[in-house]
Design a protein around this motif. Sequence first.
Motif, PDB file in Angstrom:
ATOM      1  N   THR A   1       0.829  -1.206   0.000  1.00 18.87           N
ATOM      2  CA  THR A   1       0.000   0.000   0.000  1.00 18.87           C
ATOM      3  C   THR A   1       0.864   1.257   0.000  1.00 18.87           C
ATOM      4  OG1 THR A   1      -1.797  -1.139   1.135  1.00 18.87           O
ATOM      5  CG2 THR A   1      -1.804   1.261   1.231  1.00 18.87           C
ATOM      6  N   ASP A   2       1.970   1.235   0.744  1.00 15.80           N
ATOM      7  CA  ASP A   2       2.897   2.370   0.724  1.00 15.80           C
ATOM      8  C   ASP A   2       3.399   2.628  -0.697  1.00 15.80           C
ATOM      9  OD1 ASP A   2       2.756   2.718   3.509  1.00 15.80           O
ATOM     10  OD2 ASP A   2       4.480   1.414   3.859  1.00 15.80           O
ATOM     11  N   VAL A   3       3.816   1.557  -1.362  1.00  8.91           N
ATOM     12  CA  VAL A   3       4.327   1.694  -2.730  1.00  8.91           C
ATOM     13  C   VAL A   3       3.213   2.171  -3.664  1.00  8.91           C
ATOM     14  CG1 VAL A   3       5.392   0.490  -4.674  1.00  8.91           C
ATOM     15  CG2 VAL A   3       6.100  -0.055  -2.333  1.00  8.91           C
ATOM     16  N   ALA A   4       2.017   1.628  -3.482  1.00  6.37           N
ATOM     17  CA  ALA A   4       0.883   2.040  -4.311  1.00  6.37           C
ATOM     18  C   ALA A   4       0.578   3.519  -4.127  1.00  6.37           C
ATOM     19  CB  ALA A   4      -0.340   1.190  -3.968  1.00  6.37           C
ATOM     20  N   ASP A   5       0.582   3.985  -2.883  1.00  4.92           N
ATOM     21  CA  ASP A   5       0.286   5.387  -2.598  1.00  4.92           C
ATOM     22  C   ASP A   5       1.384   6.321  -3.089  1.00  4.92           C
ATOM     23  OD1 ASP A   5      -2.023   4.546  -1.393  1.00  4.92           O
ATOM     24  OD2 ASP A   5      -1.344   4.900   0.670  1.00  4.92           O
ATOM     25  N   THR A   6       2.571   5.792  -3.321  1.00  5.50           N
ATOM     26  CA  THR A   6       3.689   6.577  -3.843  1.00  5.50           C
ATOM     27  C   THR A   6       3.645   6.643  -5.366  1.00  5.50           C
ATOM     28  OG1 THR A   6       5.070   5.887  -1.991  1.00  5.50           O
ATOM     29  CG2 THR A   6       6.211   6.748  -3.917  1.00  5.50           C
ATOM     30  N   MET A   7       3.319   5.532  -5.992  1.00 13.23           N
ATOM     31  CA  MET A   7       3.435   5.404  -7.439  1.00 13.23           C
ATOM     32  C   MET A   7       2.130   5.649  -8.185  1.00 13.23           C
ATOM     33  SD  MET A   7       6.623   4.545  -8.149  1.00 13.23           S
ATOM     34  CE  MET A   7       7.118   5.759  -6.930  1.00 13.23           C
ATOM     35  N   GLY A   8       1.041   5.953  -7.467  1.00 16.63           N
ATOM     36  CA  GLY A   8      -0.242   6.159  -8.125  1.00 16.63           C
ATOM     37  C   GLY A   8      -0.800   4.885  -8.716  1.00 16.63           C
ATOM     38  N   LEU A   9      -0.598   3.770  -8.001  1.00 16.10           N
ATOM     39  CA  LEU A   9      -1.037   2.462  -8.458  1.00 16.10           C
ATOM     40  C   LEU A   9      -1.973   1.835  -7.439  1.00 16.10           C
ATOM     41  CD1 LEU A   9       2.483   1.153  -9.570  1.00 16.10           C
ATOM     42  CD2 LEU A   9       0.694   2.050 -11.081  1.00 16.10           C
ATOM     43  N   SER A  10      -2.563   0.716  -7.811  1.00 13.43           N
ATOM     44  CA  SER A  10      -3.358  -0.071  -6.869  1.00 13.43           C
ATOM     45  C   SER A  10      -2.479  -1.118  -6.211  1.00 13.43           C
ATOM     46  CB  SER A  10      -4.518  -0.757  -7.597  1.00 13.43           C
ATOM     47  OG  SER A  10      -4.021  -1.765  -8.469  1.00 13.43           O
ATOM     48  N   ASP A  11      -2.934  -1.667  -5.093  1.00 12.21           N
ATOM     49  CA  ASP A  11      -2.196  -2.752  -4.441  1.00 12.21           C
ATOM     50  C   ASP A  11      -2.026  -3.933  -5.382  1.00 12.21           C
ATOM     51  OD1 ASP A  11      -2.379  -1.052  -2.289  1.00 12.21           O
ATOM     52  OD2 ASP A  11      -3.113  -2.551  -0.882  1.00 12.21           O
ATOM     53  N   VAL A  12      -3.038  -4.208  -6.187  1.00 15.17           N
ATOM     54  CA  VAL A  12      -2.979  -5.338  -7.129  1.00 15.17           C
ATOM     55  C   VAL A  12      -1.873  -5.112  -8.153  1.00 15.17           C
ATOM     56  CG1 VAL A  12      -4.233  -6.569  -8.941  1.00 15.17           C
ATOM     57  CG2 VAL A  12      -5.402  -5.962  -6.813  1.00 15.17           C
ATOM     58  N   GLN A  13      -1.770  -3.884  -8.675  1.00 14.66           N
ATOM     59  CA  GLN A  13      -0.716  -3.587  -9.644  1.00 14.66           C
ATOM     60  C   GLN A  13       0.672  -3.730  -9.024  1.00 14.66           C
ATOM     61  OE1 GLN A  13      -2.489   0.306 -10.656  1.00 14.66           O
ATOM     62  NE2 GLN A  13      -2.182  -0.243 -12.814  1.00 14.66           N
ATOM     63  N   VAL A  14       0.823  -3.289  -7.783  1.00  8.56           N
ATOM     64  CA  VAL A  14       2.108  -3.415  -7.100  1.00  8.56           C
ATOM     65  C   VAL A  14       2.466  -4.885  -6.921  1.00  8.56           C
ATOM     66  CG1 VAL A  14       3.364  -2.978  -4.947  1.00  8.56           C
ATOM     67  CG2 VAL A  14       1.909  -1.189  -5.944  1.00  8.56           C
ATOM     68  N   SER A  15       1.505  -5.676  -6.461  1.00  7.49           N
ATOM     69  CA  SER A  15       1.750  -7.105  -6.250  1.00  7.49           C
ATOM     70  C   SER A  15       2.173  -7.781  -7.554  1.00  7.49           C
ATOM     71  CB  SER A  15       0.497  -7.763  -5.676  1.00  7.49           C
ATOM     72  OG  SER A  15       0.700  -9.142  -5.489  1.00  7.49           O
ATOM     73  N   ARG A  16       1.479  -7.451  -8.645  1.00  2.46           N
ATOM     74  CA  ARG A  16       1.806  -8.062  -9.931  1.00  2.46           C
ATOM     75  C   ARG A  16       3.196  -7.652 -10.402  1.00  2.46           C
ATOM     76  NH1 ARG A  16      -2.448  -6.725 -12.385  1.00  2.46           N
ATOM     77  NH2 ARG A  16      -2.313  -5.317 -13.260  1.00  2.46           N
ATOM     78  N   THR A  17       3.539  -6.383 -10.214  1.00  3.13           N
ATOM     79  CA  THR A  17       4.849  -5.902 -10.634  1.00  3.13           C
ATOM     80  C   THR A  17       5.969  -6.563  -9.837  1.00  3.13           C
ATOM     81  OG1 THR A  17       3.990  -3.774 -11.375  1.00  3.13           O
ATOM     82  CG2 THR A  17       6.321  -3.868 -10.807  1.00  3.13           C
TER      83      THR A  17
END
Length: 262
Positions: free
Chosen positions: A188-204
């Motif tokens: 969630t921290d990464v998502a809130d930094t990169m303008g992404l969703s948690d799902v997108q972060v997990s996939r990346t």
Amino acid sequence: TTLRRCDPMQDALIRKLESFEELSDADRAALRAFVPRVRNVPARTDIIAEGDVPGDVHLILDGYACRYKMLPDGQRQIMAFFVPGDFCDLNVFILDEMDHSIGTVSPCKTVEIPRQAIEEITAHHPQVTRALMWCALVDGAILREWLVNIGSRQADQRIAHLFCELLLRLEAVGRVTDNSYAFPFTQTDVADTMGLSDVQVSRTLRELRALGLIHLKHRVLTILDVDQLKAYCGFNPNYLHLRNARWSSRRQVPWLSSVQGG
């Protein structure tokens, strides 16, 4: 939070400033005298909140913090990460009130430095002043790069770029071992930094692992192939303006190397 007396300051700030300018023994002694007390702040705690009246300058000695803003619907946007040696905002005392919040990500050791101490050290130590100017300029450069990241890079490249940036910033203050560093950030921290969703972060993260570029376990990130990860996201360290990076760039330009006497 608790306040306690501490031994002379850890060298994170000095190491960071020496990434930009050479400091004398007197400069280092003045910086160590800067910090009489360390404040222990738990993880996920505001150091200063939006709307507060700022006074002292906050310096991170250990741990990770972030600059963020909350929207009315509860959505959070992280605009900066702070690592050991970072000032949260060197000139924050000029503001009438905070227009954003600064909070810890992990447990942190911070120092609240009075405005008078900043003014005194800059009045008597010109190399420290120059290094602090570098810090302020690099903070702006990092923000510009983050804007490019969110606006122009794909999700996988955004996250890879962040990993490369943290590697260099943490190397500068001696917090990297064998291309590994502490990574307390949640998805969630990464998502809130990169303008992404948690799902997108997990996939990346899965994709970067599958490509053999990173290993992330027990909140430690290891970059398995630094050159490949940099190539993957087009990472150019010039915006960090570290002395070793500037030196490397000069050495790659023959005419500039000769002018510099290299």
